[in-house]
Design a protein around this motif. Structure first.
Motif, PDB file in Angstrom:
ATOM      1  N   ARG A   5      52.089 -36.282 -59.253  1.00 48.65           N
ATOM      2  CA  ARG A   5      52.961 -37.453 -59.360  1.00 48.65           C
ATOM      3  C   ARG A   5      54.291 -37.041 -59.994  1.00 48.65           C
ATOM      4  N   PHE A   6      54.243 -35.982 -60.811  1.00 51.79           N
ATOM      5  CA  PHE A   6      55.429 -35.410 -61.431  1.00 51.79           C
ATOM      6  C   PHE A   6      56.284 -36.484 -62.118  1.00 51.79           C
ATOM      7  N   LEU A   7      55.626 -37.203 -63.029  1.00 54.83           N
ATOM      8  CA  LEU A   7      56.322 -38.214 -63.803  1.00 54.83           C
ATOM      9  C   LEU A   7      57.328 -37.571 -64.749  1.00 54.83           C
ATOM     10  N   THR A   8      58.307 -38.348 -65.174  1.00 52.16           N
ATOM     11  CA  THR A   8      59.287 -37.848 -66.134  1.00 52.16           C
ATOM     12  C   THR A   8      58.581 -37.351 -67.396  1.00 52.16           C
ATOM     13  N   GLY A   9      58.904 -36.133 -67.799  1.00 51.90           N
ATOM     14  CA  GLY A   9      58.299 -35.532 -68.984  1.00 51.90           C
ATOM     15  C   GLY A   9      57.056 -34.722 -68.698  1.00 51.90           C
ATOM     16  N   ALA A  10      56.551 -34.746 -67.475  1.00 56.85           N
ATOM     17  CA  ALA A  10      55.354 -33.985 -67.126  1.00 56.85           C
ATOM     18  C   ALA A  10      55.724 -32.574 -66.685  1.00 56.85           C
ATOM     19  N   PRO A  11      54.824 -31.602 -66.852  1.00 59.11           N
ATOM     20  CA  PRO A  11      55.090 -30.252 -66.341  1.00 59.11           C
ATOM     21  C   PRO A  11      55.169 -30.276 -64.814  1.00 59.11           C
ATOM     22  N   VAL A  12      56.195 -29.625 -64.273  1.00 61.35           N
ATOM     23  CA  VAL A  12      56.352 -29.571 -62.817  1.00 61.35           C
ATOM     24  C   VAL A  12      56.429 -28.138 -62.301  1.00 61.35           C
ATOM     25  N   TRP A  13      56.666 -27.190 -63.204  1.00 61.74           N
ATOM     26  CA  TRP A  13      56.865 -25.804 -62.773  1.00 61.74           C
ATOM     27  C   TRP A  13      56.496 -24.886 -63.932  1.00 61.74           C
ATOM     28  N   VAL A  14      56.166 -23.664 -63.600  1.00 60.98           N
ATOM     29  CA  VAL A  14      55.885 -22.653 -64.604  1.00 60.98           C
ATOM     30  C   VAL A  14      56.309 -21.319 -64.019  1.00 60.98           C
ATOM     31  N   ASP A  15      56.914 -20.460 -64.831  1.00 61.72           N
ATOM     32  CA  ASP A  15      57.271 -19.141 -64.328  1.00 61.72           C
ATOM     33  C   ASP A  15      57.152 -18.093 -65.428  1.00 61.72           C
ATOM     34  N   SER A  16      57.178 -16.834 -64.995  1.00 56.55           N
ATOM     35  CA  SER A  16      57.052 -15.720 -65.931  1.00 56.55           C
ATOM     36  C   SER A  16      58.162 -14.721 -65.682  1.00 56.55           C
ATOM     37  N   CYS A  17      58.436 -13.920 -66.699  1.00 56.92           N
ATOM     38  CA  CYS A  17      59.384 -12.822 -66.548  1.00 56.92           C
ATOM     39  C   CYS A  17      58.740 -11.549 -67.073  1.00 56.92           C
ATOM     40  N   ALA A  18      59.133 -10.423 -66.492  1.00 53.22           N
ATOM     41  CA  ALA A  18      58.587  -9.130 -66.885  1.00 53.22           C
ATOM     42  C   ALA A  18      59.544  -8.043 -66.408  1.00 53.22           C
ATOM     43  N   PRO A  19      59.604  -6.927 -67.120  1.00 58.15           N
ATOM     44  CA  PRO A  19      60.480  -5.829 -66.671  1.00 58.15           C
ATOM     45  C   PRO A  19      60.028  -5.232 -65.346  1.00 58.15           C
ATOM     46  N   ASP A  20      58.726  -5.146 -65.139  1.00 59.19           N
ATOM     47  CA  ASP A  20      58.159  -4.545 -63.938  1.00 59.19           C
ATOM     48  C   ASP A  20      57.403  -5.605 -63.155  1.00 59.19           C
ATOM     49  N   LEU A  21      58.112  -6.259 -62.242  1.00 52.17           N
ATOM     50  CA  LEU A  21      57.495  -7.358 -61.506  1.00 52.17           C
ATOM     51  C   LEU A  21      56.408  -6.859 -60.562  1.00 52.17           C
ATOM     52  N   ASP A  22      56.593  -5.666 -60.009  1.00 48.37           N
ATOM     53  CA  ASP A  22      55.562  -5.109 -59.129  1.00 48.37           C
ATOM     54  C   ASP A  22      54.258  -4.894 -59.894  1.00 48.37           C
ATOM     55  N   GLY A  23      54.369  -4.373 -61.114  1.00 53.66           N
ATOM     56  CA  GLY A  23      53.178  -4.100 -61.912  1.00 53.66           C
ATOM     57  C   GLY A  23      52.416  -5.362 -62.271  1.00 53.66           C
ATOM     58  N   VAL A  24      53.128  -6.381 -62.741  1.00 52.92           N
ATOM     59  CA  VAL A  24      52.417  -7.601 -63.143  1.00 52.92           C
ATOM     60  C   VAL A  24      51.936  -8.388 -61.932  1.00 52.92           C
ATOM     61  N   SER A  25      52.652  -8.292 -60.814  1.00 53.07           N
ATOM     62  CA  SER A  25      52.188  -9.025 -59.632  1.00 53.07           C
ATOM     63  C   SER A  25      50.877  -8.443 -59.124  1.00 53.07           C
ATOM     64  N   ALA A  26      50.689  -7.121 -59.265  1.00 53.35           N
ATOM     65  CA  ALA A  26      49.410  -6.511 -58.893  1.00 53.35           C
ATOM     66  C   ALA A  26      48.291  -7.035 -59.791  1.00 53.35           C
ATOM     67  N   PRO A  69      58.691 -10.503 -72.254  1.00 55.27           N
ATOM     68  CA  PRO A  69      57.813 -11.014 -71.202  1.00 55.27           C
ATOM     69  C   PRO A  69      57.083 -12.268 -71.669  1.00 55.27           C
ATOM     70  N   SER A  70      57.128 -13.310 -70.865  1.00 52.38           N
ATOM     71  CA  SER A  70      56.555 -14.588 -71.294  1.00 52.38           C
ATOM     72  C   SER A  70      56.406 -15.526 -70.110  1.00 52.38           C
ATOM     73  N   TRP A  71      55.612 -16.584 -70.335  1.00 54.69           N
ATOM     74  CA  TRP A  71      55.513 -17.699 -69.410  1.00 54.69           C
ATOM     75  C   TRP A  71      56.325 -18.864 -69.961  1.00 54.69           C
ATOM     76  N   THR A  72      56.994 -19.592 -69.081  1.00 58.37           N
ATOM     77  CA  THR A  72      57.809 -20.740 -69.470  1.00 58.37           C
ATOM     78  C   THR A  72      57.393 -21.968 -68.684  1.00 58.37           C
ATOM     79  N   LEU A  73      57.243 -23.089 -69.379  1.00 58.07           N
ATOM     80  CA  LEU A  73      56.934 -24.365 -68.739  1.00 58.07           C
ATOM     81  C   LEU A  73      58.213 -25.161 -68.503  1.00 58.07           C
ATOM     82  N   TYR A  74      58.240 -25.870 -67.369  1.00 53.82           N
ATOM     83  CA  TYR A  74      59.362 -26.740 -67.005  1.00 53.82           C
ATOM     84  C   TYR A  74      58.854 -28.184 -66.968  1.00 53.82           C
ATOM     85  N   PHE A  75      59.596 -29.076 -67.607  1.00 56.23           N
ATOM     86  CA  PHE A  75      59.236 -30.490 -67.629  1.00 56.23           C
ATOM     87  C   PHE A  75      60.255 -31.294 -66.819  1.00 56.23           C
ATOM     88  N   ARG A  76      59.752 -32.295 -66.092  1.00 64.54           N
ATOM     89  CA  ARG A  76      60.625 -33.068 -65.213  1.00 64.54           C
ATOM     90  C   ARG A  76      61.534 -33.998 -66.005  1.00 64.54           C
TER      91      ARG A  76
END
Length: 264
Positions: A5-26, A69-76
């Motif tokens: 439903r993605f109401l205002t204030g609800a989490p809608v997305w999450v992403d991560s960052c890393a120096p070696d994207l190939d390594g963490v994607s594996a 390197p971390s995960w980040t939450l996005y709120f609508r």
């Protein structure tokens, strides 16, 4: 629970960052079955993890000296710029200025009153992730904070979050849901940092659903990740463990209890 439903204030997305994207994607391919879809140059190479053709998260290669390197939450939010002002007035801060991402939406990076990073998303063509509350998808979130009351005050001011409390052995667990939702729209818990010896700093922790918590922990360890907290069962909730990927980004996995056994 989390829902699209993605109401205002609800989490809608999450992403991560890393120096070696190939390594963490594996690593995430072995753990969840995710496949990395590389992004085009016009979005700076920003990529997406997909499972059976459905988007579960975003991913970005980032030098360690620029971002841990971390995960980040996005709120609508219906208005990113207004939310940035509200966060600053409530004692938070800005990590970077609001920016439009093609026709997909508008975003900004913020910190709450305890300095915890999070992001906000004003939807355009992109509403949010495709997969929630299924194996491999986001299923829950937790905020570890030094001051629960202050954190709740901040997010209530910015998003209007409402709270529900549930008793559990040893204390009370505070859960949050959007102002326009009900307790059925609860998406996260707010936890005193000092109450959990496995945590040493304030941050948002995403939980991803799995069919086998113990198996996921074993896979994470075998593939170069870390088991930060061994699998633990909680009546009415399920079995969960806290992990970190090979780059050090922290997340958790949850094997929910069967529907008839879940807490009300």
């Amino acid at each position: 629970m989390l829902n699209n439903r993605f109401l205002t204030g609800a989490p809608v997305w999450v992403d991560s960052c890393a120096p070696d994207l190939d390594g963490v994607s594996a690593f995430y391919r072995e753990l969840f079955g995710w496949e990395l879809q590389r992004g085009p140059a016009e979005v700076g190479g920003y990529s997406q993890y997909q499972l059976a053709g459905r988007t579960v998260a975003g991913a970005m290669a980032m030098p360690a000296e620029e971002a841990a390197p971390s995960w980040t939450l996005y709120f609508r939010t219906p208005d990113v710029d207004a939310t940035v002002k509200s966060a600053e007035q409530a004692g938070g801060g800005s990590l970077y200025e609001a920016v439009d991402i093609l026709d997909l939406g508008r975003m900004a990076g913020l910190t709450d009153s305890a300095g915890v990073p999070f992001s906000v998303w004003q939807q355009g063509e992109l509403k949010g992730v495709d997969l929630l509350n299924e194996p491999g998808g986001l299923v829950w979130t937790e905020l570890y904070t030094p001051d629960v009351s202050a954190a709740l005050g901040f997010y209530a001011s910015v998003f209007g979050w409402q709270t529900t409390e549930a008793a559990f052995p040893g204390g009370t667990y505070t859960m949050v849901h959007p102002a326009d939702g009900t307790a059925d729209d609860m998406f996260g818990g707010v936890v005193p940092l000092a109450s959990d010896p496995s945590e040493d700093e304030a941050y948002w922790l995403p939980y991803f659903q799995v069919d086998d918590c113990d198996g996921a922990a074993a896979t994470a360890r075998r593939c170069g990740g870390e088991v930060r907290m061994e699998p633990l069962s909680m009546e009415g909730v399920g079995r969960f463990a806290k992990l970190a990927d090979p780059a050090g980004a922290r997340f958790a996995v949850l094997q929910p209890s069967p529907p008839g056994e879940q807490a009300e």
